[in-house]
Design an enzyme around this catalytic site. Structure first.
Site, PDB file in Angstrom:
ATOM      1  N   ALA A  94     -26.531  -5.014  -5.818  1.00 24.82           N
ATOM      2  CA  ALA A  94     -27.793  -4.331  -6.144  1.00 24.82           C
ATOM      3  C   ALA A  94     -28.988  -5.145  -5.630  1.00 24.82           C
ATOM      4  O   ALA A  94     -29.925  -4.599  -5.061  1.00 24.82           O
ATOM      5  CB  ALA A  94     -27.898  -4.116  -7.653  1.00 24.82           C
ATOM      6  N   THR A 124     -16.833   6.645  -5.741  1.00 23.75           N
ATOM      7  CA  THR A 124     -17.671   7.319  -6.731  1.00 23.75           C
ATOM      8  C   THR A 124     -16.958   8.595  -7.171  1.00 23.75           C
ATOM      9  O   THR A 124     -16.370   9.308  -6.359  1.00 23.75           O
ATOM     10  CB  THR A 124     -19.033   7.661  -6.091  1.00 23.75           C
ATOM     11  OG1 THR A 124     -19.613   6.444  -5.616  1.00 23.75           O
ATOM     12  CG2 THR A 124     -19.965   8.295  -7.099  1.00 23.75           C
ATOM     13  N   VAL A 150      -7.494  -1.889  -4.839  1.00 23.26           N
ATOM     14  CA  VAL A 150      -7.474  -0.482  -4.419  1.00 23.26           C
ATOM     15  C   VAL A 150      -8.895   0.065  -4.385  1.00 23.26           C
ATOM     16  O   VAL A 150      -9.832  -0.571  -4.862  1.00 23.26           O
ATOM     17  CB  VAL A 150      -6.586   0.368  -5.353  1.00 23.26           C
ATOM     18  CG1 VAL A 150      -5.146  -0.102  -5.271  1.00 23.26           C
ATOM     19  CG2 VAL A 150      -7.098   0.328  -6.781  1.00 23.26           C
ATOM     20  N   CYS A 206     -20.277  -0.161  -0.029  1.00 21.86           N
ATOM     21  CA  CYS A 206     -20.568  -0.833  -1.309  1.00 21.86           C
ATOM     22  C   CYS A 206     -21.936  -0.563  -1.909  1.00 21.86           C
ATOM     23  O   CYS A 206     -22.032  -0.243  -3.093  1.00 21.86           O
ATOM     24  CB  CYS A 206     -20.414  -2.337  -1.142  1.00 21.86           C
ATOM     25  SG  CYS A 206     -18.718  -2.800  -0.836  1.00 21.86           S
ATOM     26  N   ASP A 250       0.860  -1.180   0.000  1.00 17.69           N
ATOM     27  CA  ASP A 250       0.000   0.000   0.000  1.00 17.69           C
ATOM     28  C   ASP A 250       0.892   1.224   0.000  1.00 17.69           C
ATOM     29  O   ASP A 250       2.009   1.184   0.525  1.00 17.69           O
ATOM     30  CB  ASP A 250      -0.903  -0.015   1.241  1.00 17.69           C
ATOM     31  CG  ASP A 250      -2.182   0.783   1.054  1.00 17.69           C
ATOM     32  OD1 ASP A 250      -3.272   0.195   1.081  1.00 17.69           O
ATOM     33  OD2 ASP A 250      -2.090   2.024   0.882  1.00 17.69           O
TER      34      ASP A 250
HETATM   35  C1  UDX Z   1     -22.026  -6.014   1.339  1.00 14.69           C
HETATM   36  C2  UDX Z   1     -22.358  -7.406   0.779  1.00 14.69           C
HETATM   37  O1  UDX Z   1     -23.161  -8.129   1.727  1.00 14.69           O
HETATM   38  C3  UDX Z   1     -21.075  -8.162   0.477  1.00 14.69           C
HETATM   39  O2  UDX Z   1     -21.381  -9.406  -0.131  1.00 14.69           O
HETATM   40  C4  UDX Z   1     -20.212  -7.329  -0.457  1.00 14.69           C
HETATM   41  O3  UDX Z   1     -18.985  -7.985  -0.709  1.00 14.69           O
HETATM   42  C5  UDX Z   1     -19.947  -5.962   0.154  1.00 14.69           C
HETATM   43  O4  UDX Z   1     -21.183  -5.306   0.450  1.00 14.69           O
HETATM   44  P1  UDX Z   1     -21.310  -5.102   3.730  1.00 14.69           P
HETATM   45  O5  UDX Z   1     -21.631  -3.760   3.155  1.00 14.69           O
HETATM   46  O6  UDX Z   1     -20.018  -5.295   4.414  1.00 14.69           O
HETATM   47  O7  UDX Z   1     -21.390  -6.215   2.591  1.00 14.69           O
HETATM   48  O8  UDX Z   1     -22.441  -5.482   4.817  1.00 14.69           O
HETATM   49  P2  UDX Z   1     -23.929  -6.057   4.711  1.00 14.69           P
HETATM   50  O9  UDX Z   1     -24.073  -7.085   5.756  1.00 14.69           O
HETATM   51  O10 UDX Z   1     -24.304  -6.450   3.351  1.00 14.69           O
HETATM   52  O11 UDX Z   1     -24.824  -4.820   5.189  1.00 14.69           O
HETATM   53  C6  UDX Z   1     -24.982  -3.660   4.377  1.00 14.69           C
HETATM   54  C7  UDX Z   1     -25.955  -2.708   5.037  1.00 14.69           C
HETATM   55  O12 UDX Z   1     -27.295  -3.211   4.952  1.00 14.69           O
HETATM   56  C8  UDX Z   1     -25.702  -2.483   6.533  1.00 14.69           C
HETATM   57  O13 UDX Z   1     -25.897  -1.124   6.845  1.00 14.69           O
HETATM   58  C9  UDX Z   1     -26.752  -3.343   7.194  1.00 14.69           C
HETATM   59  O14 UDX Z   1     -27.100  -2.889   8.462  1.00 14.69           O
HETATM   60  C10 UDX Z   1     -27.906  -3.203   6.225  1.00 14.69           C
HETATM   61  N1  UDX Z   1     -28.861  -4.323   6.290  1.00 14.69           N
HETATM   62  C11 UDX Z   1     -28.468  -5.569   5.925  1.00 14.69           C
HETATM   63  C12 UDX Z   1     -30.169  -4.086   6.697  1.00 14.69           C
HETATM   64  O15 UDX Z   1     -30.541  -2.952   7.027  1.00 14.69           O
HETATM   65  N2  UDX Z   1     -31.052  -5.139   6.730  1.00 14.69           N
HETATM   66  C13 UDX Z   1     -30.695  -6.406   6.367  1.00 14.69           C
HETATM   67  O16 UDX Z   1     -31.543  -7.308   6.415  1.00 14.69           O
HETATM   68  C14 UDX Z   1     -29.346  -6.620   5.962  1.00 14.69           C
HETATM   69  P1  ADP Z   2     -11.609  -1.539   0.022  1.00 15.43           P
HETATM   70  O1  ADP Z   2     -12.784  -1.398   0.958  1.00 15.43           O
HETATM   71  O2  ADP Z   2     -12.019  -1.739  -1.419  1.00 15.43           O
HETATM   72  O3  ADP Z   2     -10.580  -2.535   0.457  1.00 15.43           O
HETATM   73  P2  ADP Z   2      -9.983   0.641   1.042  1.00 15.43           P
HETATM   74  O4  ADP Z   2     -10.151   2.105   0.788  1.00 15.43           O
HETATM   75  O5  ADP Z   2     -10.216   0.085   2.406  1.00 15.43           O
HETATM   76  O6  ADP Z   2     -10.901  -0.094  -0.028  1.00 15.43           O
HETATM   77  O7  ADP Z   2      -8.503   0.203   0.635  1.00 15.43           O
HETATM   78  C1  ADP Z   2      -7.891   0.519  -0.568  1.00 15.43           C
HETATM   79  C2  ADP Z   2      -6.389   0.731  -0.303  1.00 15.43           C
HETATM   80  O8  ADP Z   2      -5.728   0.868  -1.567  1.00 15.43           O
HETATM   81  C3  ADP Z   2      -6.047   1.983   0.497  1.00 15.43           C
HETATM   82  O9  ADP Z   2      -5.333   1.613   1.662  1.00 15.43           O
HETATM   83  C4  ADP Z   2      -5.148   2.818  -0.463  1.00 15.43           C
HETATM   84  O10 ADP Z   2      -4.094   3.488   0.196  1.00 15.43           O
HETATM   85  C5  ADP Z   2      -4.619   1.744  -1.389  1.00 15.43           C
HETATM   86  N1  ADP Z   2      -4.177   2.270  -2.683  1.00 15.43           N
HETATM   87  C6  ADP Z   2      -4.836   3.058  -3.544  1.00 15.43           C
HETATM   88  N2  ADP Z   2      -4.103   3.304  -4.643  1.00 15.43           N
HETATM   89  C7  ADP Z   2      -2.936   2.635  -4.487  1.00 15.43           C
HETATM   90  C8  ADP Z   2      -1.751   2.481  -5.282  1.00 15.43           C
HETATM   91  N3  ADP Z   2      -1.642   3.051  -6.478  1.00 15.43           N
HETATM   92  N4  ADP Z   2      -0.755   1.710  -4.785  1.00 15.43           N
HETATM   93  C9  ADP Z   2      -0.863   1.122  -3.585  1.00 15.43           C
HETATM   94  N5  ADP Z   2      -1.940   1.231  -2.800  1.00 15.43           N
HETATM   95  C10 ADP Z   2      -2.980   1.970  -3.234  1.00 15.43           C
END
Ligand code: UDX
Ligand code: ADP
Ligand code: UDX
Length: 470
Positions: free
Chosen positions: A223, A94, A90, A274, A37
């Site tokens: 989605a 958005t 990395v 995500c 990183d």
């Molecule tokens: C999500 C996907 O689940 C995972 O597969 C993908 O790789 C990354 O995005 P994450 O965002 O870490 O994972 O958590 P997740 O458990 O999906 O929860 C997302 C949000 O939805 C949270 O704020 C959670 O509280 C909310 N949620 C989830 C609800 O409000 N109700 C539910 O029934 C489930």
């Molecule tokens: P994710 O949730 O997708 O893992 P994060 O923001 O937690 O995303 O982590 C992405 C990491 O990638 C950060 O720690 C950032 O410093 C690193 N990163 C971004 N661009 C580069 C790069 N060109 N070389 C090395 N590390 C990078």
């Protein structure tokens, strides 16, 4: 086999790259895994006993492999040179400017990785694995960048291997994934990666597809998951109007095997890095490919989520005699879900922002999130429209946001409690003490339907939950 001599590099030591590589290293002691990183502080934390992210069980996995075959480093060039397989993990935030601002993925970090890989690969063949969530067809751009800047005699294959782990359960999800998805064109390259996961994931659960299906499946999975939450949240509003109970409705429909019981928990709104980002990215892609009806369909999922967050805050204000100005509200939980310190896009940010706009005083308690992180999330969303907060939003935050070191302490003297994250510890509090500590009437807004509402009502609380009467 080839996998036995494999050396892996992962660019990006974040929420995805760190845990995923730690698991590969743990399960495959003969594969050398280096996570790199550009962020020195992050790498130092991965090398310390205070990891940069909190995930149950992660510390143990890292400690087992670190120094044996798992390394964290800032030496990106050297790690690229030494590896036969390079994961790109990395961040893909958005875009905040220009074409597609607010929707499209910002691919500058991915492109920079591809260019660094081309620059520092001086011999042989390398497999490049897209791990970050990317718009469909990104691999085409990655391939072109690699091919156009590769040194003589160096060749690349590009695979897509999206990560489906959820935060808070990353270790479990990595140990026993529902599936591993690998998309690619070269059968040999796909097989090399199948052999890595095949060390601990049953073969039937390792799916191989073409590159574009793999890229698109990641956006589609997120989605669909987000859509389920928005769908049950939409029904929660109707429940509140009709005396139906959203949790009863959810369990009734969840028994239909075509619907299934999971991911039907009504809430104050989904958060996380995500869901919103990936849907907006999908919306942008649909528009780009001339499919405005499809784009509008998916955009509704995000709009419903915004509505749910606003609806919750409006309910607090309305219930508390139409004013929260100068009243203290205890906020329980700031992370976007339990068992994580991640606050990205947490519903709590938006609820707190709107309560601050109403001039409430907030005392926040989250077991894993501190004041600086909270303040910076709030400032980030308020800077877009300072006029809404009387101009000086930083002052508003400084004067009206404090943190407490327990849920009970946060409730001390408060007019209301807003429970926003479903931390287990909130189920085990001494609610008699909480009630006694609060102003009366003691309002409690359960944004996660976490608590036993009838017990609380008996103690004297006025409880408001999502999609049900209490
Ligand atoms: C999500 C996907 O689940 C995972 O597969 C993908 O790789 C990354 O995005 P994450 O965002 O870490 O994972 O958590 P997740 O458990 O999906 O929860 C997302 C949000 O939805 C949270 O704020 C959670 O509280 C909310 N949620 C989830 C609800 O409000 N109700 C539910 O029934 C489930
Ligand atoms: P994710 O949730 O997708 O893992 P994060 O923001 O937690 O995303 O982590 C992405 C990491 O990638 C950060 O720690 C950032 O410093 C690193 N990163 C971004 N661009 C580069 C790069 N060109 N070389 C090395 N590390 C990078
Ligand atoms: C539906 C519900 O399934 C059932 O529980 C309820 O009691 C009545 O309505 P039905 O309309 O008889 O039953 O058939 P169903 O199998 O649900 O199919 C409805 C339509 O959706 C059909 O046109 C079917 O072809 C279509 N469909 C279904 C798809 O296009 N894709 C699918 O994956 C499933």
């Amino acid at each position: 086999s080839a996998a036995e001599k494999l050396s892996i590099c992962c660019i990006g030591a974040g929420y995805v790259g760190g845990p995923t590589m730690a698991m590969i290293a743990k399960q495959c002691p003969d594969i050398r895994v280096t996570v790199v990183d550009i962020n020195q502080a992050r790498i130092d934390a991965w090398n310390s006993d205070k990891l940069p992210i909190y995930e149950p069980g992660l510390q143990e996995v890292v400690e087992e492999a670190r120094g044996r075959n798992l390394f964290f480093s800032t030496n990106v060039a050297e790690s690229i040179r030494d590896a036969q397989m390079i994961f790109i993990s990395v961040n893909t935030p958005t875009k905040t400017y220009g074409i597609g601002a607010g929707r499209a993925a910002n691919l500058e970090f991915v492109e920079r990785c591809a260019r660094m890989i081309a620059e520092h690969s001086d011999s042989g063949h390398k497999i490049i694995v897209e791990k970050s969530t990317l718009p469909v067809r990104t691999a085409e751009a990655v391939k072109r960048i690699l091919a156009s800047s590769a040194r003589p005699g160096v060749s690349f294959d590009v695979l897509s291997n999206p990560e489906f782990l959820a935060e808070g359960t990353a270790v479990e999800d990595l140990l026993a994934p529902d599936r591993v998805l690998i998309g690619g064109e070269s059968r040999d390259a796909v097989q090399t990666l199948v052999d890595v996961y095949g060390r601990w994931v049953p073969r039937a659960q390792i799916l191989t597809t073409n590159l574009w299906s793999s890229e698109l499946s990641k956006l589609t999975a997120n989605a669909f998951l987000a859509q389920r939450v928005s769908s049950i949240n939409a029904i929660s509003a109707l429940c509140e109007a009709t005396e139906a109970d959203v949790d009863e409705v959810a369990s009734a429909i969840g028994t239909d095997s075509r619907i299934g019981p999971k991911f039907l928990k009504a809430s104050v709104g989904f958060g996380g890095s995500c869901f919103q980002k990936d849907i907006l990215n999908l919306v942008y892609l649909c528009e780009h490919f001339g499919l405005p009806e499809v784009a509008a369909y998916w955009e509704q999922v995000v709009q419903m989520n915004d509505y749910q967050k606003q609806r919750f805050t409006r309910r607090i204000v309305k219930t508390m005699f139409n004013t929260v100005s100068n009243k203290r509200i205890a906020v329980w939980g700031f992370a976007f879900k339990k068992d994580t310190n991640d606050t990205r896009e947490s519903a709590a940010i938006y609820v707190c922002r709107d309560l601050l706009e109403e001039r409430a005083q907030l005392t926040i308690y989250d077991p894993k999130v501190g004041l600086e992180q909270i303040k910076s999330e709030l400032a980030y969303v308020m800077q877009n429209d300072p006029s809404r907060y009387g101009g000086d939003f930083e002052k508003l935050i400084d004067e009206n946001v404090t943190v407490a070191d327990s849920a009970l302490a946060a409730a001390e003297g408060a007019h209301g409690v807003a429970l926003l994250t479903e931390w287990d510890e909130f189920k085990e509090l001494d609610y008699k003490k909480v009630y006694d500590a609060m102003q009366k009437p003691a309002f409690l807004f359960d944004g996660r339907n976490l608590l036993q509402h009838s017990n609380l009502t008996e103690l004297g609380f006025e409880v408001h939950a999502i999609g049900k009467l209490c």
